[in-house]
Motif scaffolding. Structure first.
Motif, mmCIF file in Angstrom:
data_model
loop_
_atom_site.group_PDB
_atom_site.id
_atom_site.type_symbol
_atom_site.label_atom_id
_atom_site.label_comp_id
_atom_site.label_asym_id
_atom_site.label_seq_id
_atom_site.Cartn_x
_atom_site.Cartn_y
_atom_site.Cartn_z
ATOM 1 N N ASN A 49 -7.340 -42.579 8.559
ATOM 2 C CA ASN A 49 -6.703 -42.443 9.873
ATOM 3 C C ASN A 49 -5.189 -42.561 9.713
ATOM 4 O OD1 ASN A 49 -9.255 -42.439 11.380
ATOM 5 N ND2 ASN A 49 -9.373 -44.597 10.784
ATOM 6 N N THR A 90 -2.817 -43.770 12.664
ATOM 7 C CA THR A 90 -2.823 -45.183 13.095
ATOM 8 C C THR A 90 -2.307 -46.124 12.012
ATOM 9 O OG1 THR A 90 -5.109 -45.498 12.337
ATOM 10 C CG2 THR A 90 -4.787 -44.707 14.596
ATOM 11 N N ASN A 127 -7.108 -47.974 6.464
ATOM 12 C CA ASN A 127 -5.965 -47.403 5.764
ATOM 13 C C ASN A 127 -5.446 -48.338 4.671
ATOM 14 O OD1 ASN A 127 -5.773 -44.943 7.265
ATOM 15 N ND2 ASN A 127 -4.885 -46.085 8.970
#
Length: 784
Positions: A641, A644, A683
């Motif tokens: 992602n 984000t 992440n």
């Protein structure tokens, strides 16, 4: 499939007479022709010896007992010159045709019979033949409880392919036994070969290892081997050299597949090591480094790759091996490291550049398995540097031969460092381990140089007479090599030049905080090296004086090497040692170290190391002020992602900044990956997995480098002529899971022609060749 006797008027078969052995017709054409002549079967005369060997057999009742050897377990064999002589050619004349007694025809075939036999047949012919048998049974009534011809032949026909399935099951069970035997030998690092097949006939020559182990299993009661052994005339027919190669290849393939099972879709790095001799060719060992599904870092040995090609060609071969042969996705490769000296050095730059050109994220770094100074020295293209490294390994290996040599070395250290007891204690402790793989190796060797020479001289003189002839010879050779001023000068230069990178390299292989802050000191290291280069004359003068002082302790004369003196031409003045060592050693050595440090730590690699700021202990030292958003752009496409990332990093910092006091901060990448909450930050989790795959990051535990340590032990314990890539993989990965059913299925898919079974028509043809009963039961109907 049962064996039938091909002799006339003989109805024996293996299922009815299990105690009677059957022997194949010989492959030798001359001897096979004698068998056919003695059988007096004209229908066998036009067949080749190879066809007779495969399809026909004679039982032991047709041979003299003196021609049969009974000293073999589970089976009997014939002597080399055995010929059948015991036959019955008259009993069929005493029986009527209606009795349906099974016999072989001894008459000549007519032209019409031959045409019928050669006529093609189809499934309808087979069905009509079976119907004729049933009609004959009904006509005769099958009285008296005797087995009818139809019943005899129906038990031979593969009804519903049950016989084929049984034969296929037997083949698979036998293959499974072979795979078990090969893996057992491979795990124990025992070569399959031994004496050649020509030598096994000699009583003084032992059989090869795989044959000996198979015979041992058979003698221990292995029924699968016993049944297969009874039906084979020679052992080598069901496990020849080509079959052994096929078995080894499949074992290697299946073990490698199991090793790589957890990393197919994960990020990884490739690491090569020193060039080794495998089967007479130069190979490099290849390891793959990855984080498994349990978030543990692993470095596994995958095999050897030939490296006789040049850089770009070698890169193509390496990429082809990894992708097409081993099934890896190079798009997931995030690091590469090439260790080794000699020919590997000249190829590693081209190899790394070619892979980087196709896969920009596969960063080329040094390897944590070697100290940075040793890694640079091994790749230095200077002859004297290579000689010093070889000398270091030889000296350490010599003093590791026995505890007496180690004691003698420690005694020499005590004498030389009488005034500095602490330094003597430290050096003795260092010499007990692998002192050639330390960050301060060159400093240790400089301090011990004269001590080592003195100790070697004492062993070579052998005044006390306690050293063996081998030790005396080796000590004399090593002492002579060390008494060379070029070796002394090269050692001093390497110690001083690499002294600026020693602390830098040590911090790179420390904890996450040490590695993070070391990446920021690269500019200072390069500045010091460039300053040394600008004042090279001054530094060289100091180094030459230091080398001269060390050589004076051992009465070594300062002079240029002999090869340099031989290059001087007539009329030219002899080159001074000072000028030679400055131009041939000091200058190129310093220039190479500067260029290597610049090229090794590129901007992308420094950005990747900055991601270590995600480790909580590093974040605390930075007061939770990090700039990972900028450095993480290198791996933006790898993040689950990426949009984000900024918000996730903020939550990650807040989590550790406001933790409770009883929560301990993880110090390494591996401790962070093991934290239970790491999966809530996908992440961050992905970035840490990528960073710890870089070969420059030190592994978390010794278990992660078990493959490398096993490889070193294998190369040390295995002679060059016995090394094999397949056996090495099985021995080094002996704890990998083995699925024998998968190996058998793989064999069947790769070599279907070796697993192919005879079909129904071929089965009937083989049976009909041995018996004339079907012709009697069917009247004039011929099945051929």
């Amino acid at each position: 499939m049962p064996n039938f006797c091909a002799a006339p008027n003989c109805s024996r078969k293996s299922t009815k007479c299990p105690d009677v052995p059957f022997f194949r017709f010989p492959r030798d054409p001359v001897r096979c022709r004698k068998w056919v002549e003695n059988c007096r079967r004209p229908d066998l005369e036009d067949k080749s010896s190879e066809q007779l060997h495969k399809q026909y057999r004679l039982c032991a009742r047709h041979f003299e007992t003196s021609l049969i050897c009974t000293n073999r377990p589970y089976r009997m064999i014939l002597k080399d010159d055995a010929v059948p002589t015991l036959f019955d050619f008259t009993s069929h004349l005493k029986k009527t045709v209606r009795s349906y007694v099974k016999h072989k025809r001894i008459r000549e075939l007519s032209e019409e019979d031959l045409q019928r036999i050669k006529a093609p047949r189809n499934d309808a012919d087979v069905l009509r033949g079976l119907q004729c048998i049933q009609d004959a049974n009904q006509a005769n009534g099958d009285k008296g409880g005797h087995e009818s011809p139809a019943e005899k032949w129906e038990e031979l026909l593969p009804q519903d392919t049950s016989l084929n399935l049984t034969e296929e099951k037997g083949n698979k069970e036998f293959l499974k036994v072979l795979f078990e035997t090969v893996l057992l030998l491979g795990r124990q690092n025992v070569p399959l070969g031994g004496c050649s097949s020509e030598d096994t006939a000699s009583p003084c020559c032992a059989p090869n290892n795989i044959r000996a182990l198979l015979e041992f299993r058979m003698n221990a009661g292995d029924e699968i081997l016993r049944k297969r052994f009874e039906t084979m005339a020679e052992y080598t027919e069901y496990c020849p050299k080509n079959l052994q190669r096929d078995l080894l290849a499949i074992c290697e393939m299946c073990i490698r597949k199991e090793v790589l099972r957890e990393m197919r879709e994960n990020f990884f790095s490739i690491v090569t090591d020193e060039v080794v001799d495998i089967s007479g060719l130069d190979h490099v060992s290849l390891h793959v480094r990855f984080v498994d599904n349990m978030d543990c870092l692993r470095e596994e040995f995958l095999g050897f790759v030939q490296c006789e090609l040049e850089g770009e060609a070698l890169a193509d071969r390496l990429q082809e091996t990894l992708t097409e042969k081993w099934g890896l996705n190079m798009d997931n490769c995030r690091g590469q490291a090439y260790n080794g000296s000699g020919s590997m050095f000249y190829k590693k730059h081209a190899l790394a550049s070619k892979i980087l050109q196709q896969y920009p994220k596969a960063l080329c770094t040094s390897c944590s398995s070697y100290p940075l100074n040793i890694w640079i020295a091994k790749s230095t293209p200077i002859f004297s540097v290579t000689m010093v490294l070889s000398l270091m390994d030889s000296v350490q290996a010599f003093f590791s031969l026995s505890s007496q040599l180690q004691t003698a070395l420690e005694a020499s250290i005590d004498v030389a460092f009488q005034t500095t007891a602490e330094r003597a204690k430290e050096l003795k402790s260092v010499c007990q381990g692998s002192w050639t793989e330390r960050h301060d190796t060159f400093e240790i060797l400089t301090d011990l140089y004269d001590v080592l020479v003195t100790c070697l001289d004492g062993v070579s003189y052998n005044i006390c007479g306690k050293w063996s002839a081998y030790m005396v010879t080796q000590a004399s050779m090593l002492s002579s090599t060390m008494r060379d001023f070029e070796m002394v000068m090269c050692l001093v230069v390497m110690k001083n030049v690499l002294g600026y990178t020693r602390a830098f390299g040590k911090n790179l292989q420390g904890h996450a905080a040490d590695t993070y802050f070391a990446s920021g000191t690269l500019t200072a290291v390069l500045h010091s090296l460039n300053e040394m280069r600008e004042n090279l004359d001054v530094y060289h003068e100091f180094w030459l004086e230091e080398a001269t002082h060390l050589a004076h302790k051992m009465a070594i004369e300062m002079k240029a090497p002999r090869r340099c003196l031989g290059q001087a031409t007539e009329g030219s003045s002899e080159e001074s040692p000072d000028h030679y060592y400055r131009e041939a050693l000091t200058t190129p050595c310093l220039d190479y170290v500067i260029a290597e440090v610049k090229g090794m730590f590129c901007e992308e690699q420094l950005k990747a190391l900055k991601c270590l700021s995600l480790v909580p202990s590093v974040m605390a030292q930075l007061n939770y002020n990090t700039t990972v958003e900028i450095t993480a752009n290198l791996y933006k496409d790898d993040l689950p992602n990426p949009d984000t990332l900024s918000a996730e990093l903020h939550c990650w910092r807040i989590k550790w900044k406001h933790r409770s006091r009883d929560v301990e901060l993880p110090n390494t990448v591996f401790d962070t990956l093991q934290h239970p909450d790491i999966k809530f930050f996908p992440n961050v989790y992905t970035l840490l997995k990528i960073v710890c795959n870089l070969p420059i990051i030190k592994v978390g535990s010794e278990r992660s480098e078990v493959g490398r340590r096993r490889l070193k032990a294998y190369l040390k314990a295995t002679p060059v002529e016995e090394r094999a890539s397949s056996l090495a993989l099985m021995h080094i990965n002996y704890d990998a899971k083995h699925d024998f059913d998968m190996m058998v299925d793989t064999f069947a898919k790769l070599y279907p022609e070796k697993m192919q079974l005879p079909n129904v028509l071929d089965f009937l043809e083989a049976c009909d060749q041995d018996s004339g009963e079907m012709e009697v039961a069917m009247g004039d109907r011929a099945w051929r």
